[in-house]
Design a protein around this motif. Structure first.
Motif, PDB file in Angstrom:
ATOM      1  N   GLY A 380       0.836  -1.199   0.000  1.00  0.00           N
ATOM      2  CA  GLY A 380       0.000   0.000   0.000  1.00  0.00           C
ATOM      3  C   GLY A 380       0.865   1.241   0.000  1.00  0.00           C
ATOM      4  O   GLY A 380       2.081   1.180   0.198  1.00  0.00           O
ATOM      5  N   LYS A 381       0.171   2.362  -0.234  1.00  0.00           N
ATOM      6  CA  LYS A 381       0.911   3.622  -0.310  1.00  0.00           C
ATOM      7  C   LYS A 381       0.294   4.595   0.682  1.00  0.00           C
ATOM      8  O   LYS A 381      -0.940   4.734   0.721  1.00  0.00           O
ATOM      9  CB  LYS A 381       0.792   4.154  -1.742  1.00  0.00           C
ATOM     10  N   GLY A 382       1.125   5.210   1.497  1.00  0.00           N
ATOM     11  CA  GLY A 382       0.636   6.210   2.445  1.00  0.00           C
ATOM     12  C   GLY A 382       0.929   7.601   1.915  1.00  0.00           C
ATOM     13  O   GLY A 382       1.203   7.780   0.722  1.00  0.00           O
ATOM     14  N   GLY A 383       0.892   8.561   2.822  1.00  0.00           N
ATOM     15  CA  GLY A 383       1.112   9.958   2.427  1.00  0.00           C
ATOM     16  C   GLY A 383       2.450  10.149   1.733  1.00  0.00           C
ATOM     17  O   GLY A 383       2.511  10.627   0.589  1.00  0.00           O
ATOM     18  N   PHE A 384       3.521   9.749   2.400  1.00  0.00           N
ATOM     19  CA  PHE A 384       4.861   9.959   1.831  1.00  0.00           C
ATOM     20  C   PHE A 384       5.641   8.657   1.752  1.00  0.00           C
ATOM     21  O   PHE A 384       6.866   8.655   1.740  1.00  0.00           O
ATOM     22  CB  PHE A 384       5.646  10.950   2.701  1.00  0.00           C
ATOM     23  N   SER A 385       4.921   7.567   1.755  1.00  0.00           N
ATOM     24  CA  SER A 385       5.672   6.306   1.784  1.00  0.00           C
ATOM     25  C   SER A 385       4.975   5.215   0.978  1.00  0.00           C
ATOM     26  O   SER A 385       3.766   5.270   0.735  1.00  0.00           O
ATOM     27  CB  SER A 385       5.818   5.835   3.224  1.00  0.00           C
ATOM     28  N   VAL A 387       4.759   0.954   1.044  1.00  0.00           N
ATOM     29  CA  VAL A 387       5.113  -0.210   1.862  1.00  0.00           C
ATOM     30  C   VAL A 387       5.103  -1.449   0.960  1.00  0.00           C
ATOM     31  O   VAL A 387       4.095  -1.757   0.329  1.00  0.00           O
ATOM     32  CB  VAL A 387       4.138  -0.397   3.040  1.00  0.00           C
ATOM     33  N   ALA A 400       8.077  -6.091   6.142  1.00  0.00           N
ATOM     34  CA  ALA A 400       7.448  -5.006   5.376  1.00  0.00           C
ATOM     35  C   ALA A 400       8.468  -3.886   5.273  1.00  0.00           C
ATOM     36  O   ALA A 400       8.954  -3.404   6.297  1.00  0.00           O
ATOM     37  CB  ALA A 400       6.195  -4.539   6.089  1.00  0.00           C
ATOM     38  N   LYS A 402       9.144  -0.192   4.450  1.00  0.00           N
ATOM     39  CA  LYS A 402       8.457   1.088   4.253  1.00  0.00           C
ATOM     40  C   LYS A 402       9.456   2.076   3.655  1.00  0.00           C
ATOM     41  O   LYS A 402      10.448   2.423   4.310  1.00  0.00           O
ATOM     42  CB  LYS A 402       7.910   1.591   5.590  1.00  0.00           C
ATOM     43  N   LEU A 455       9.918  -3.370   8.872  1.00  0.00           N
ATOM     44  CA  LEU A 455       8.960  -3.691   9.945  1.00  0.00           C
ATOM     45  C   LEU A 455       8.584  -5.164   9.915  1.00  0.00           C
ATOM     46  O   LEU A 455       8.706  -5.828   8.875  1.00  0.00           O
ATOM     47  CB  LEU A 455       7.675  -2.873   9.734  1.00  0.00           C
ATOM     48  N   GLU A 456       8.118  -5.617  11.048  1.00  0.00           N
ATOM     49  CA  GLU A 456       7.530  -6.964  11.127  1.00  0.00           C
ATOM     50  C   GLU A 456       6.382  -7.023  10.113  1.00  0.00           C
ATOM     51  O   GLU A 456       5.584  -6.087  10.025  1.00  0.00           O
ATOM     52  CB  GLU A 456       6.991  -7.128  12.558  1.00  0.00           C
ATOM     53  N   CYS A 458       2.885  -8.055   8.733  1.00  0.00           N
ATOM     54  CA  CYS A 458       1.578  -8.512   9.222  1.00  0.00           C
ATOM     55  C   CYS A 458       0.743  -8.904   8.014  1.00  0.00           C
ATOM     56  O   CYS A 458       0.299  -8.034   7.254  1.00  0.00           O
ATOM     57  CB  CYS A 458       0.894  -7.399  10.007  1.00  0.00           C
ATOM     58  N   ASP A 462      -5.482  -4.750   7.756  1.00  0.00           N
ATOM     59  CA  ASP A 462      -5.517  -3.813   8.886  1.00  0.00           C
ATOM     60  C   ASP A 462      -6.984  -3.628   9.284  1.00  0.00           C
ATOM     61  O   ASP A 462      -7.903  -4.042   8.549  1.00  0.00           O
ATOM     62  CB  ASP A 462      -4.801  -2.501   8.560  1.00  0.00           C
ATOM     63  N   ASN A 508      -4.085   1.926  11.655  1.00  0.00           N
ATOM     64  CA  ASN A 508      -2.844   1.671  12.406  1.00  0.00           C
ATOM     65  C   ASN A 508      -2.950   0.474  13.344  1.00  0.00           C
ATOM     66  O   ASN A 508      -2.136   0.311  14.245  1.00  0.00           O
ATOM     67  CB  ASN A 508      -2.437   2.927  13.189  1.00  0.00           C
ATOM     68  N   LEU A 510      -2.857  -3.457  12.850  1.00  0.00           N
ATOM     69  CA  LEU A 510      -2.630  -4.519  11.850  1.00  0.00           C
ATOM     70  C   LEU A 510      -2.878  -5.885  12.476  1.00  0.00           C
ATOM     71  O   LEU A 510      -2.821  -6.030  13.697  1.00  0.00           O
ATOM     72  CB  LEU A 510      -1.199  -4.458  11.322  1.00  0.00           C
ATOM     73  N   ASP A 521       2.779   2.482  13.357  1.00  0.00           N
ATOM     74  CA  ASP A 521       2.865   3.903  12.978  1.00  0.00           C
ATOM     75  C   ASP A 521       3.039   4.823  14.186  1.00  0.00           C
ATOM     76  O   ASP A 521       2.066   5.385  14.710  1.00  0.00           O
ATOM     77  CB  ASP A 521       1.631   4.302  12.156  1.00  0.00           C
TER      78      ASP A 521
HETATM   79  N1  LIG Z   1       4.071  -4.002   8.889  1.00  0.00           N
HETATM   80  C1  LIG Z   1       3.187  -4.126   7.909  1.00  0.00           C
HETATM   81  N2  LIG Z   1       2.806  -5.316   7.473  1.00  0.00           N
HETATM   82  C2  LIG Z   1       1.901  -5.435   6.502  1.00  0.00           C
HETATM   83  N3  LIG Z   1       1.314  -4.401   5.904  1.00  0.00           N
HETATM   84  C3  LIG Z   1       1.662  -3.162   6.293  1.00  0.00           C
HETATM   85  C4  LIG Z   1       2.615  -2.955   7.305  1.00  0.00           C
HETATM   86  N4  LIG Z   1       2.759  -1.631   7.496  1.00  0.00           N
HETATM   87  C5  LIG Z   1       1.934  -1.037   6.631  1.00  0.00           C
HETATM   88  N5  LIG Z   1       1.278  -1.945   5.905  1.00  0.00           N
HETATM   89  C6  LIG Z   1       0.276  -1.674   4.884  1.00  0.00           C
HETATM   90  O1  LIG Z   1       0.835  -0.793   3.946  1.00  0.00           O
HETATM   91  C7  LIG Z   1      -0.107   0.164   3.572  1.00  0.00           C
HETATM   92  C8  LIG Z   1       0.485   1.545   3.688  1.00  0.00           C
HETATM   93  O2  LIG Z   1       0.895   1.751   5.007  1.00  0.00           O
HETATM   94  P1  LIG Z   1       1.214   3.188   5.567  1.00  0.00           P
HETATM   95  O3  LIG Z   1       1.469   3.099   6.997  1.00  0.00           O
HETATM   96  O4  LIG Z   1       2.235   3.857   4.722  1.00  0.00           O
HETATM   97  O5  LIG Z   1      -0.140   3.812   5.208  1.00  0.00           O
HETATM   98  P2  LIG Z   1      -0.997   4.866   5.886  1.00  0.00           P
HETATM   99  O6  LIG Z   1      -1.034   4.659   7.334  1.00  0.00           O
HETATM  100  O7  LIG Z   1      -2.250   4.817   5.120  1.00  0.00           O
HETATM  101  O8  LIG Z   1      -0.176   6.164   5.497  1.00  0.00           O
HETATM  102  P3  LIG Z   1       0.299   7.320   6.434  1.00  0.00           P
HETATM  103  O9  LIG Z   1       1.285   6.723   7.348  1.00  0.00           O
HETATM  104  O10 LIG Z   1       0.921   8.277   5.486  1.00  0.00           O
HETATM  105  O11 LIG Z   1      -0.949   7.798   7.094  1.00  0.00           O
HETATM  106  C9  LIG Z   1      -1.339  -0.045   4.412  1.00  0.00           C
HETATM  107  O12 LIG Z   1      -2.290  -0.717   3.638  1.00  0.00           O
HETATM  108  C10 LIG Z   1      -0.890  -0.935   5.505  1.00  0.00           C
HETATM  109  O13 LIG Z   1      -1.908  -1.833   5.865  1.00  0.00           O
END
Ligand SMILES: Nc1ncnc2c1ncn2[C@@H]1O[C@H](COP(=O)(O)OP(=O)(O)OP(=O)(O)O)[C@@H](O)[C@H]1O
Length: 651
Positions: A380-385, A387, A400, A402, A455-456, A458, A462, A508, A510, A521
């Motif tokens: 998946g993709k977050g604001g600036f990242s 994963v 995972a 990031k 990261l570990e 999961c 989520d 946040n 998982l 997070d």
């Molecule tokens: N440790 C992990 N294991 C499995 N999937 C993960 C893990 N961390 C993040 N993800 C998945 O990756 C995707 C993006 O995660 P990320 O934390 O960047 O997104 P976000 O929380 O939506 O963004 P932001 O942090 O910018 O608010 C999400 O769908 C999340 O479920």
């Protein structure tokens, strides 16, 4: 006989030393040729009490030293031995002439030698032998000097017997020495063999290590090839599924209005079918209602009420009513089906976005990062990242990765602030080790504008995805999730350095492959400094976070808010409410911007519960406590977790 004597003899038994046989020969000659005319015997021998003749050592010394003065001192040489012999006969065991005691000494020497290296012992033995020889000579000289002044009293026959026994003894010693030398040779050979063997083993170990390295490289290659081919297959499957779902659930189409191109969603066949069925049901319903109205009209037109018991009319009315009920049932089913398809559509849209992000990512071609992490598919993709699912080729586990991208267009100041923020998050997160907190394994730089946190992994969804697929959980499921969340929070509050998560929301939380909930997070987390009083710490990052889940104190504008772990208690209350009722308690349908504009949370003084679904009073009470408006009255994490609803596992 002392060790030194053995050494001494051993050193003289060397075939390279020719002196011993000649000395022995001389000794024998003296004994044979001079004993009868010895003046000492004629005049009678007087023992010299001051001379100490104890043992062969002294005999050896005197006999060896005598080889330089055989003309005048030979006749005295046997005197001490007669004396010794007498002592032996009298039972004086001090001198060790017997073969048994020799044997004992030799054995002791052998035992000692076996404890030290053969080479060393040999050298030492030779050295000591030489040293003793020199000393013995010195002492021998003194003895012979004294003997020369003493008259001899031994008889020839006695001397011969004595000489014979000495000879025997010497030959015995020669034999011993030969055995010892043979053994020494064996030890040397063994030592040589051991050195060779150890060299050979060292070489073999080196070869094995090299082989191991090569195998490891091969293993990594095979493993990453395998992972890549699985990931490729998953990518293909995901795209194929999307194509199938596109025709069923819908797709994005482009609409051109003048020069403007906009993307719009167009529903798929399943929605068209459901809508068509709903439409025809609507038509059937309208027709039935019309027919029923007509029947009623006919009844009222007659006006006499005589038809009220007309069985035809009664039957028709019941038919219409039954028809309407059946239409309603079908309609309800279709509406439920449409709702289900809407959820599927939501999932499809998210998956389409993920695939699009994956196709657009510069990390989508299965790189191995930091010589260790094999990048697989985008999670998946977050604001600036972004994963990515990845495989740790050293620890042999999924992780995972990031990838934090700093926008190259950003000002240097903004970049630095972002990196500072991420490093701070890393420093907080890396110290957290708990079953209900996602582990942070590693961090490294990829290039000037990108770094990666590991990261570990999961593998479950989520909580956000769970609630999108199933907006309402059963109370039992919801309780299991909230208990795990609180356990994670208790851990954060029992450390010496307490932490406020500050960004608790469904995205946040998982789940791993067996359904264990984990908090992640820590980008907005706060470390509660030691000197913070009970009123809380200053909130310096006001405005950040997701407003549906933040308590009223975070929206305080008149002064800098003071916050504590009670922020997380409020967020957890919102989460539990959402899991149980399928919506958030405050501002559910509002945008973030509208929540701020309308002061939704500032006005969230009392929580209301829908009548459906039915939820236990214990759950409602817990939610009320978590959503206590006044921060001072709201329990903190450690207090709220005393609530029986959360501590149920102790029963
Ligand atoms: N440790 C992990 N294991 C499995 N999937 C993960 C893990 N961390 C993040 N993800 C998945 O990756 C995707 C993006 O995660 P990320 O934390 O960047 O997104 P976000 O929380 O939506 O963004 P932001 O942090 O910018 O608010 C999400 O769908 C999340 O479920």
């Amino acid at each position: 006989m002392s060790d030194d004597i053995v050494m001494h003899l051993s050193s003289n038994s060397n075939p390279a030393d020719p002196s011993l046989p000649s000395k022995l020969a001389k000794l024998e000659a003296r004994m044979v040729g001079k004993s009868s005319s010895s003046p000492a015997i004629q005049s009678g021998w007087q023992p010299v009490p001051s001379v100490k003749y104890e043992g062969v050592e002294d005999f050896q010394a005197s006999s060896l030293s005598s080889d330089s003065d055989d003309d005048n001192g030979g006749e005295y040489l046997i005197q001490p031995n007669i004396q010794k012999r007498q002592r032996v006969l009298e039972g004086d065991h001090a001198p060790m002439h017997s073969a048994g005691s020799m044997d004992g000494k030799i054995k002791a020497t052998e035992a000692m030698e076996s404890r030290i290296s053969p080479d060393d012992s040999n050298k030492r033995r030779q050295g000591r032998g030489r040293g003793r020889l020199a000393t013995s000579r010195g002492r021998g000289m003194k003895a012979s000097d004294l003997m020369r002044s003493a008259p001899s009293a031994a008889s020839t026959s006695n001397g011969n017997i004595e000489m014979a026994s000495q000879k025997e003894e010497v030959s015995l010693l020669h034999g011993r020495i030969a055995t010892l030398e043979e053994e020494l040779g064996k030890f040397r050979q063994e030592a040589f063999d051991h050195v060779n063997l150890s060299r050979q083993l060292e070489k073999e170990l080196k070869d094995i290590k090299e082989h191991d390295q090569q195998m490891k490289k091969k293993l990594i290659k095979v493993l990453s090839d395998l992972l890549i081919s699985v990931s490729r297959a998953e990518r293909q499957e995901a795209r194929m599924k999307i194509r199938q779902e596109n025709s069923r659930l819908g797709n994005v189409t482009v609409i051109r209005t003048g020069t403007m191109i906009t993307e719009v969603w167009e529903d798929g066949q399943v929605f068209k079918d459901i809508n068509a069925q709903l439409k025809s049901l609507m038509e059937a319903k309208e027709a039935t209602e019309r027919a029923r109205k007509l029947l009623k009209k006919r009844q009222s037109d007659k006006g006499d009420g005589s038809d009220s018991s007309d069985p035809d009319i009664l039957l028709l009315d019941d038919v219409y009513k039954s028809q309407l009920a059946s239409i309603k049932r079908e309609e309800d089913n279709l509406l439920r089906e449409r709702e289900r398809c809407e959820l599927e559509k939501g999932r499809l849209i998210r998956e389409m976005k993920r695939v699009r992000d994956e196709d657009g990512s510069r990390f989508n071609n299965f790189q191995i990062l930091n010589h260790r992490y094999a990048l697989l598919n985008l999670l998946g993709k977050g604001g600036f990242s972004e994963v990515f699912k990845a495989y740790d080729l050293m620890e042999y586990r999924y992780v995972a990765c990031k990838l934090h991208g700093v926008n190259a267009q950003w000002s240097e100041e903004k970049k630095q602030s972002y990196i500072r923020h991420a490093v701070r998050e890393y420093n907080i997160h890396k110290t957290l080790v708990h079953r209900h907190i996602v582990r942070l394994w590693d961090i490294f730089e990829i290039d000037q504008n990108t770094f990666c946190t590991v990261l570990e992994y999961c593998s479950g969804k989520d909580l956000d995805a769970v609630l999108k697929a199933t907006p309402v959980l059963t109370e039992k499921e919801a309780r299991i999730v909230i208990v795990q969340i609180f356990q994670g929070l208790v851990y954060l509050n029992k450390r010496s350095q307490k932490i406020i998560h500050y960004d608790l929301k469904p995205g946040n939380v998982l789940f791993d492959e067996v359904g264990i909930a984990k908090l992640t997070d820590f980008g907005l987390s706060k470390i509660v400094e030691d000197d913070v009083g009970s009123r809380g710490m200053e909130l310096t990052s006001q405005g950040a976070g997701t407003y549906w889940y933040l308590p009223p104190e975070c929206f305080e504008l008149s002064k800098t808010p003071l916050i504590s772990s009670k922020v997380d208690v409020w967020s957890a209350g919102v989460l539990l409410y959402q899991m149980l009722f399928g919506r958030r308690p405050f501002g559910h349908d509002q945008t973030q911007e509208r929540i701020l504009r309308e002061d939704t949370i500032i006005n969230a003084r009392k929580v209301e519960f829908p009548s459906k679904p039915s939820v236990s009073n214990e759950a409602k009470d817990l939610i009320r406590r978590c959503l206590t408006y006044n921060q001072a009255d709201r329990p903190d994490v450690l207090t709220i977790t005393q609530d029986p609803y959360i501590s149920y596992w102790k029963k």
